[in-house]
Design a protein around this motif. Structure first.
Motif, PDB file in Angstrom:
ATOM      1  N   UNK A  11     -26.053  33.294  59.192  1.00 45.80           N
ATOM      2  CA  UNK A  11     -26.136  31.937  59.000  1.00 45.80           C
ATOM      3  C   UNK A  11     -24.804  31.342  59.307  1.00 45.80           C
ATOM      4  N   UNK A  12     -23.733  31.915  59.666  1.00 48.65           N
ATOM      5  CA  UNK A  12     -22.531  31.204  60.036  1.00 48.65           C
ATOM      6  C   UNK A  12     -21.536  31.057  58.765  1.00 48.65           C
ATOM      7  N   UNK A  13     -21.847  31.656  57.571  1.00 45.53           N
ATOM      8  CA  UNK A  13     -21.318  31.012  56.401  1.00 45.53           C
ATOM      9  C   UNK A  13     -20.539  32.422  55.933  1.00 45.53           C
ATOM     10  N   UNK A  14     -19.045  31.888  55.917  1.00 52.90           N
ATOM     11  CA  UNK A  14     -17.866  32.889  55.179  1.00 52.90           C
ATOM     12  C   UNK A  14     -17.275  32.052  54.320  1.00 52.90           C
ATOM     13  N   UNK A  15     -16.530  32.778  53.474  1.00 54.92           N
ATOM     14  CA  UNK A  15     -16.098  32.309  52.483  1.00 54.92           C
ATOM     15  C   UNK A  15     -15.011  31.520  52.735  1.00 54.92           C
ATOM     16  N   UNK A  16     -14.565  30.052  52.183  1.00 49.74           N
ATOM     17  CA  UNK A  16     -13.512  29.492  52.757  1.00 49.74           C
ATOM     18  C   UNK A  16     -13.835  28.529  53.939  1.00 49.74           C
ATOM     19  N   UNK A  17     -14.900  28.819  54.290  1.00 52.73           N
ATOM     20  CA  UNK A  17     -15.194  28.271  55.571  1.00 52.73           C
ATOM     21  C   UNK A  17     -16.148  27.106  55.703  1.00 52.73           C
ATOM     22  N   UNK A  18     -16.337  26.138  56.406  1.00 47.68           N
ATOM     23  CA  UNK A  18     -17.438  25.017  56.399  1.00 47.68           C
ATOM     24  C   UNK A  18     -18.728  25.535  56.147  1.00 47.68           C
ATOM     25  N   UNK A  19     -19.427  24.750  55.374  1.00 52.11           N
ATOM     26  CA  UNK A  19     -21.016  24.814  55.383  1.00 52.11           C
ATOM     27  C   UNK A  19     -21.586  24.035  56.169  1.00 52.11           C
ATOM     28  N   UNK A  20     -23.035  23.931  56.114  1.00 49.33           N
ATOM     29  CA  UNK A  20     -23.837  22.846  57.072  1.00 49.33           C
ATOM     30  C   UNK A  20     -23.665  21.683  56.364  1.00 49.33           C
ATOM     31  N   UNK A  21     -22.710  21.180  55.336  1.00 45.00           N
ATOM     32  CA  UNK A  21     -22.556  19.543  55.059  1.00 45.00           C
ATOM     33  C   UNK A  21     -21.709  18.895  56.135  1.00 45.00           C
ATOM     34  N   UNK A  22     -21.330  17.891  55.929  1.00 49.14           N
ATOM     35  CA  UNK A  22     -20.873  17.040  56.644  1.00 49.14           C
ATOM     36  C   UNK A  22     -19.411  17.315  57.180  1.00 49.14           C
ATOM     37  N   UNK A  23     -19.198  17.248  58.419  1.00 46.58           N
ATOM     38  CA  UNK A  23     -17.798  17.678  58.786  1.00 46.58           C
ATOM     39  C   UNK A  23     -17.575  16.936  60.253  1.00 46.58           C
ATOM     40  N   UNK A  24     -16.346  16.134  60.555  1.00 47.47           N
ATOM     41  CA  UNK A  24     -15.341  15.860  59.436  1.00 47.47           C
ATOM     42  C   UNK A  24     -15.832  14.901  58.524  1.00 47.47           C
ATOM     43  N   UNK A  25     -15.321  15.087  57.329  1.00 45.93           N
ATOM     44  CA  UNK A  25     -15.633  13.895  56.235  1.00 45.93           C
ATOM     45  C   UNK A  25     -14.331  13.052  56.403  1.00 45.93           C
ATOM     46  N   UNK A  26     -14.472  11.857  56.348  1.00 48.00           N
ATOM     47  CA  UNK A  26     -13.535  10.914  56.325  1.00 48.00           C
ATOM     48  C   UNK A  26     -12.713  10.816  54.927  1.00 48.00           C
ATOM     49  N   UNK A  27     -13.385  11.047  53.820  1.00 49.37           N
ATOM     50  CA  UNK A  27     -12.692  11.178  52.420  1.00 49.37           C
ATOM     51  C   UNK A  27     -11.879  12.191  52.310  1.00 49.37           C
ATOM     52  N   UNK A  28     -12.001  13.368  53.046  1.00 46.97           N
ATOM     53  CA  UNK A  28     -11.245  14.698  52.872  1.00 46.97           C
ATOM     54  C   UNK A  28     -10.264  14.450  53.549  1.00 46.97           C
ATOM     55  N   UNK A  29     -10.502  13.864  54.637  1.00 46.92           N
ATOM     56  CA  UNK A  29      -8.975  13.576  55.605  1.00 46.92           C
ATOM     57  C   UNK A  29      -8.168  12.646  54.917  1.00 46.92           C
ATOM     58  N   UNK A  30      -8.651  11.530  54.292  1.00 45.83           N
ATOM     59  CA  UNK A  30      -7.806  10.643  53.671  1.00 45.83           C
ATOM     60  C   UNK A  30      -7.076  11.243  52.354  1.00 45.83           C
ATOM     61  N   UNK A  31      -7.864  12.319  51.589  1.00 40.67           N
ATOM     62  CA  UNK A  31      -7.322  12.996  50.771  1.00 40.67           C
ATOM     63  C   UNK A  31      -6.082  13.899  50.819  1.00 40.67           C
ATOM     64  N   UNK A  32      -6.224  14.331  52.268  1.00 40.24           N
ATOM     65  CA  UNK A  32      -5.133  15.096  53.019  1.00 40.24           C
ATOM     66  C   UNK A  32      -3.882  14.557  53.099  1.00 40.24           C
ATOM     67  N   UNK A  33      -4.064  13.239  53.773  1.00 41.75           N
ATOM     68  CA  UNK A  33      -3.007  12.335  54.102  1.00 41.75           C
ATOM     69  C   UNK A  33      -2.176  12.121  52.737  1.00 41.75           C
TER      70      UNK A  33
END
Length: 766
Positions: A623-645
């Motif tokens: 299913x392409x699922x690996x620890x620490x890597x993206x799941x099938x949820x939203x990507x990119x998430x604007x809120x996540x990029x905002x928190x990174x900045x």
């Protein structure tokens, strides 16, 4: 000849795992996404409306064929972090396919320049229209100038500069081009059209190198004109305009970080935020150009909607990297989309039409904080009058509705939660401090803010629970307290777990960190420190990419344990944006925040996109699922990029961009509220007899009140208090000898008696 198999299989979108997203900074109105090395959803004429599922390629020879997206053997690159011009190279034993994707800055067209290397090969374009935001009721046809699709007032054309040798239209799962290859190992069907269904188009390209133009218009003729005009002007011309547009925009980005990796990542994240900004409705920042678990559903909403909370988080991030105009445009857009009663719809299309109908108090408070921050930075300028009117409406809504929110920030539960409460208190103080309120409203706003701030712990802090005893803490902040109940003894029904009930005292989240971020509590406060110890023990997940955090224990929003897509229930996974929140707290607490930044970076896609969630269990390669890597949820998430900045910049500046000086100064030391406010949604069991009490209502009322078992009964009319509220003041002298107060209210707006009696115990100061 019409293709057989109408209407085709049930439609779905492409995977939400995007390699990169992009758009041009011109008058063209298309937004593109790439996933699994091909073009995925393309949005037009705003970033709220996807128009295709995907556009990929089939490579075929005499003895083999393959669809390139299924090979998973590609590399992606861009000229610069802040220029979303993806070049994709697919490598295979039999071929190398390379292509570059851009949006024409002048037209509603996506251009793809491609080249296929290999002997004896043919190249096919495979296109799945989802016009009007759905795979239902599309019509596809092979046109003299290319491949076309229609649905009501939406049309597209795929035109090749070297032309197509032949084409075919079909129904997905029955007569589409992929099924043709699957059954015959070659293209054998040449159906002229497929009407009113889930359709797909296949075209054999005349040349192994050239340019494709995918255009959108409200008529087929218009789409044809745009595609042919774009090709006539030339790919290089569009490319130069595309790159220069982004480089011009990025020159104003301020990022003082010395680390080149972090600096590049901040610039990329700023680009992601800008890509999600609409041009038809400037300032409309959607949450994500993706549809969570989209390859399992035909959801017309997805995350390509505006949430005022997510948008304001992005607006603060833009301020952090000195892109002020985006934040100002966002504020203007939010002013325009505010509802008449002062709140914002739970989420809405970029034109302002509501989608979901929930109400979240933080979404009413956060725009006020953004306006106040712009004012603090001297950037409000000509927006002051409109921002003032917006803030007054929003704060009246906050005052009337709070401290209970009909939904928390995860859109699941009603009640009082620390995140929303912090935003509401800070907004009330900001409204008074920045002149958004007149004198009477400002006085009341500060009374209300002080009262709520003083009562935070009585609502959302518990002590001596089993969790505390097990982990050696004295107490902790909870995720949420249900309406009208205390957190120590109440229960919360988990929406994403089939309404499983959990004791509120056992439910943890990172919401409490906003009490520190906004300046209401100190990072060294023992209650904050204890809660952080519990959160790190129970919500923190260690992965090969670093440490991430779940939203709350017992969360159900995420893939099932076997990797199946979330379908209303599942297992909550860890969120990179929460790693960002924990990292910001680390800075405020004097800890090393770099590991949190590194973890967020390590979770990103090939093109640097940050996901909503990462997989935090054993790998499931199928299913392409690996620890620490993206799941099938939203990507990119604007809120996540905002928190990174914000995390990257706060590491250098030490102060969170959301903090307002007036809020920090007001609560730098513990503050006793001058007046105790009572309202049904947060009644409180006991009052301090030494301080005045204000019995409140959202309309004029008569207070029918007595004491010590309804002695000395009297009727007292209310008076306006501020922000549209009404109340009856009871001073200390009247309260000093009473052991209890009994009362009810008769409203004068047509509701009459409220239908219940209230009883409050009077006690000594805490």
């Amino acid at each position: 000849m019409n293709a057989p198999g109408c209407p085709g299989m049930a439609p779905a979108w492409s995977s939400s795992a995007k390699d990169i997203v992009g758009t041009a900074l011109g008058c063209g109105r298309v937004w593109f996404t790439l996933g699994y090395g091909i073009l995925d959803e393309v949005y037009w004429p705003s970033c709220s409306l996807p128009q295709i599922r995907d556009l990929g390629f089939i490579v075929a020879g005499e003895d083999f064929w393959c669809e390139v997206k299924r090979e998973h053997r590609y590399q992606l690159s861009t000229p610069d972090a802040e220029v979303p011009l993806p070049k994709v190279v697919h490598e295979h034993e039999r071929y190398k396919l390379e292509f570059e994707v851009l949006a024409d800055p002048l037209r509603d067209v996506v251009l793809i320049r491609y080249r296929l290397h290999g002997d004896g090969l043919r190249l096919y374009a495979l296109l799945a229209p989802h016009l009007g935001g759905s795979g239902h009721d599309n019509s596809a046809l092979v046109h003299a100038h290319g491949l076309a699709a229609l649905k009501q007032d939406n049309a597209l054309m795929l035109v090749a500069d070297q032309g197509f040798a032949r084409g075919s239209a079909g129904y997905v799962g029955a007569s589409d081009g992929w099924q043709d290859f699957q059954q015959h190992n070659a293209m054998t069907w040449t159906y002229a059209c497929a009407s009113n269904g889930n359709v797909a188009l296949l075209g054999e390209l005349n040349a192994l190198h050239g340019v494709l133009a995918l255009s959108f218009a409200d008529t087929l003729e218009g789409a044809q004109t745009l595609a042919r005009a774009s090709l006539a002007q030339g790919y290089e011309s569009a490319r130069v305009g595309f790159v220069e547009g982004w480089r011009h925009w990025s020159r104003a980005l301020r990022c003082d970080l010395k680390d080149p990796v972090l600096k590049q990542a901040v610039r990329r994240s700023a680009m992601v935020l800008k890509v999600h900004d609409d041009r038809r409705y400037p300032g409309a920042l959607i949450a994500s150009l993706s549809i969570p678990w989209g390859n399992t559903r035909d959801d017309p909403g997805g995350y390509h909607l505006v949430w005022s909370r997510d948008a304001v988080e992005a607006g603060f991030a833009m301020l952090a990297c000195a892109h002020h105009e985006e934040s100002r445009a966002l504020l203007s857009y939010l002013i325009a989309t505010q509802q008449d009663d002062g709140h914002w719809a739970q989420n809405f299309y970029t034109d302002g039409r509501p989608y979901w109908t929930g109400v979240q108090l933080d979404e009413a408070a956060l725009p006020v904080l953004l306006a106040a921050k712009l004012d603090e930075m001297g950037l409000l300028d000509g927006q002051r009058a409109a921002a003032t009117a917006m803030a007054r409406r929003a704060l009246r809504f906050v005052a009337r509705t709070g401290p209970v929110s009909p939904q928390d920030r995860w859109e699941e539960n009603p009640g009082i939660n620390p995140f929303t409460l912090a935003a509401a208190i800070a907004a009330l103080v900001a409204g008074a401090a920045h002149g958004f309120l007149d004198a009477a409203d400002a006085r009341y706003a500060l009374l209300l803010a002080d009262d709520w701030n003083a009562r935070i712990e009585s609502w959302v802090y518990v002590q001596d629970t089993e969790l505390d005893r097990a982990h050696g803490t004295h107490g902790h902040y909870v995720r949420i307290a249900p309406p009208g109940q205390d957190a120590q003894h109440s229960e919360v029904a988990l929406k994403n777990r089939g309404r499983v009930v959990v004791a509120a005292r056992d439910l943890l989240g990172l919401e409490y960190l906003y009490l520190v971020r906004l300046g209401l509590r100190d990072a060294a406060d023992a209650r904050i420190v204890d809660t952080t110890r519990l959160v790190d023990a129970l919500l923190r997940v260690q992965t090969p990419s670093g440490a991430f955090y779940r939203r709350y224990n017992e969360d159900g929003y995420g893939e099932h344990g076997d990797g199946r897509a979330f379908d209303g229930t599942g297992v909550g996974r860890a969120w990179p944006l929460l790693t960002g929140e924990r990292g910001q707290f680390a800075v405020q607490a004097g800890e090393d925040a770099r590991p949190y930044l590194d973890a967020m970076l390590a979770s990103a896609s090939e093109g640097g996109m940050l996901p909503e969630q990462i997989w935090d269990s054993e790998p499931i390669p199928a299913r392409g699922l690996y620890p620490g890597r993206p799941t099938g949820s939203a990507m990119p998430l604007v809120w996540a990029h905002a928190e990174f900045i914000k995390l990257a910049t706060v590491m250098q500046r030490k102060l969170p961009i959301e903090q307002l000086a007036e809020v920090v100064a007001r609560y730098a030391t513990p503050r006793v509220a001058a007046v105790q406010l009572w309202r049904p949604q947060a009644p409180g069991a006991q009052l301090d007899a030494a301080r005045p009490v204000l019995i409140e209502g959202d309309a004029p009322f008569v207070l029918h009140i007595g004491h010590d078992g309804w002695q000395g009964v009297r009727d007292v009319p209310s008076a306006p208090t501020g922000l549209g509220m009404h109340g009856v003041h009871l001073d200390g002298a009247a309260l000093a000898t009473a052991r209890s107060l009994e009362f009810t209210r008769r409203f004068l707006d047509g509701r009459d008696w409220e239908g219940r009696d209230w009883r409050l115990q009077m006690g000594a100061p805490a």
